[in-house]
Design a protein around this motif. Sequence first.
Motif, PDB file in Angstrom:
ATOM      1  N   MET A 128       0.842  -1.182   0.000  1.00 32.31           N
ATOM      2  CA  MET A 128       0.000   0.000   0.000  1.00 32.31           C
ATOM      3  C   MET A 128       0.883   1.240   0.000  1.00 32.31           C
ATOM      4  SD  MET A 128      -3.519  -0.213   0.537  1.00 32.31           S
ATOM      5  CE  MET A 128      -4.101  -1.527  -0.465  1.00 32.31           C
ATOM      6  N   THR A 129       0.315   2.323  -0.388  1.00 29.70           N
ATOM      7  CA  THR A 129       1.043   3.576  -0.493  1.00 29.70           C
ATOM      8  C   THR A 129       0.977   4.361   0.821  1.00 29.70           C
ATOM      9  OG1 THR A 129       1.134   5.667  -1.674  1.00 29.70           O
ATOM     10  CG2 THR A 129      -1.003   4.650  -1.490  1.00 29.70           C
TER      11      THR A 129
ATOM     12  N   ALA B 179      -4.675   8.112  -1.853  1.00 28.01           N
ATOM     13  CA  ALA B 179      -4.381   7.128  -2.900  1.00 28.01           C
ATOM     14  C   ALA B 179      -4.646   5.717  -2.378  1.00 28.01           C
ATOM     15  CB  ALA B 179      -2.942   7.265  -3.364  1.00 28.01           C
ATOM     16  N   MET B 180      -4.316   5.490  -1.105  1.00 31.14           N
ATOM     17  CA  MET B 180      -4.556   4.183  -0.518  1.00 31.14           C
ATOM     18  C   MET B 180      -6.056   3.866  -0.500  1.00 31.14           C
ATOM     19  SD  MET B 180      -4.799   2.656   3.218  1.00 31.14           S
ATOM     20  CE  MET B 180      -5.734   4.071   3.545  1.00 31.14           C
ATOM     21  N   MET B 181      -6.881   4.850  -0.148  1.00 35.07           N
ATOM     22  CA  MET B 181      -8.329   4.632  -0.108  1.00 35.07           C
ATOM     23  C   MET B 181      -8.868   4.336  -1.513  1.00 35.07           C
ATOM     24  SD  MET B 181      -9.299   4.502   2.920  1.00 35.07           S
ATOM     25  CE  MET B 181     -11.037   4.444   2.656  1.00 35.07           C
TER      26      MET B 181
ATOM     27  N   GLU C 294      -9.957  -2.284  -5.336  1.00 33.58           N
ATOM     28  CA  GLU C 294      -9.640  -3.701  -5.191  1.00 33.58           C
ATOM     29  C   GLU C 294     -10.606  -4.466  -4.277  1.00 33.58           C
ATOM     30  OE1 GLU C 294      -5.584  -4.379  -4.053  1.00 33.58           O
ATOM     31  OE2 GLU C 294      -4.841  -2.858  -5.446  1.00 33.58           O
ATOM     32  N   HIS C 295     -11.170  -3.800  -3.272  1.00 31.04           N
ATOM     33  CA  HIS C 295     -11.871  -4.555  -2.228  1.00 31.04           C
ATOM     34  C   HIS C 295     -13.320  -4.130  -1.951  1.00 31.04           C
ATOM     35  CE1 HIS C 295      -7.983  -6.277  -1.225  1.00 31.04           C
ATOM     36  NE2 HIS C 295      -7.474  -5.053  -1.129  1.00 31.04           N
TER      37      HIS C 295
ATOM     38  N   VAL D 234      -4.752  -7.464   3.158  1.00 28.56           N
ATOM     39  CA  VAL D 234      -5.561  -6.276   3.416  1.00 28.56           C
ATOM     40  C   VAL D 234      -7.047  -6.665   3.451  1.00 28.56           C
ATOM     41  CG1 VAL D 234      -6.280  -4.040   2.491  1.00 28.56           C
ATOM     42  CG2 VAL D 234      -3.865  -4.704   2.445  1.00 28.56           C
ATOM     43  N   ARG D 235      -7.465  -7.511   2.523  1.00 31.55           N
ATOM     44  CA  ARG D 235      -8.863  -7.929   2.482  1.00 31.55           C
ATOM     45  C   ARG D 235      -9.239  -8.660   3.773  1.00 31.55           C
ATOM     46  NH1 ARG D 235     -11.578 -10.274  -2.842  1.00 31.55           N
ATOM     47  NH2 ARG D 235     -11.027  -8.160  -3.406  1.00 31.55           N
ATOM     48  N   SER D 236      -8.351  -9.476   4.262  1.00 30.55           N
ATOM     49  CA  SER D 236      -8.587 -10.189   5.514  1.00 30.55           C
ATOM     50  C   SER D 236      -8.766  -9.197   6.660  1.00 30.55           C
ATOM     51  CB  SER D 236      -7.416 -11.129   5.788  1.00 30.55           C
ATOM     52  OG  SER D 236      -7.468 -11.614   7.087  1.00 30.55           O
ATOM     53  N   TRP D 237      -7.922  -8.150   6.695  1.00 30.26           N
ATOM     54  CA  TRP D 237      -8.040  -7.126   7.727  1.00 30.26           C
ATOM     55  C   TRP D 237      -9.381  -6.414   7.619  1.00 30.26           C
ATOM     56  CZ3 TRP D 237      -8.798  -1.888   8.232  1.00 30.26           C
ATOM     57  CH2 TRP D 237      -8.439  -1.312   9.451  1.00 30.26           C
ATOM     58  N   LEU D 238      -9.792  -6.057   6.399  1.00 33.69           N
ATOM     59  CA  LEU D 238     -11.070  -5.371   6.193  1.00 33.69           C
ATOM     60  C   LEU D 238     -12.243  -6.243   6.642  1.00 33.69           C
ATOM     61  CD1 LEU D 238     -10.423  -3.812   2.670  1.00 33.69           C
ATOM     62  CD2 LEU D 238     -10.581  -2.573   4.842  1.00 33.69           C
TER      63      LEU D 238
END
Length: 169
Positions: free
Chosen positions: A1-2, A7-9, A15-16, A59-63
């Motif tokens: 991630m940046t 930009a990250m959002m 992606e998610h 990241v998806r797992s964290w979300l």
Amino acid sequence: MTDNPTAMMQQLHDEHASALWGFCLHLTSDPVRAEDVAQETLLRAWQHHDRLDESRGSVRSWLFTVARNIVIDEWRSKRFQNERSTGELPEPGDAVDHTDTLLQSWLVADALTQLSPEHRAVLLECYYRGRSVAEASRRLGVPEGTVKSRTHYALRALRLALEEMGVGA
């Protein structure tokens, strides 16, 4: 991630977002609530963007974990609000079903609309307000004998109106 949160959002969204919304819908079974949970999840992702590094895990797992925790926290707070300690047991409620009484009162109210205003007024004073013949006489401005005779004829008219409505005595 940046390192740039904006930009990250955007990258998170691209992606998610659809997978996150689908997961939230699965958790809540309510599209509106699912959208709220997904937005809250993305807000927390923005607030904690430093934790969203692929090298630290998916990241998806964290979300998904955050979304699941939001739903669980909401469920627990609602459950807690509705729970009572054993020291605060509610008083037992009235086990009598008042449905028949309610329906009868509606029928009588409907039948009363079919009476003349004078008959309706005398029944209202004597039966519903519990006034004596003398009190009803003063309130209606008619002699006591008139109150008595109107009451007699009003009850007969009410009985007839109820019979016409199919209500038996």
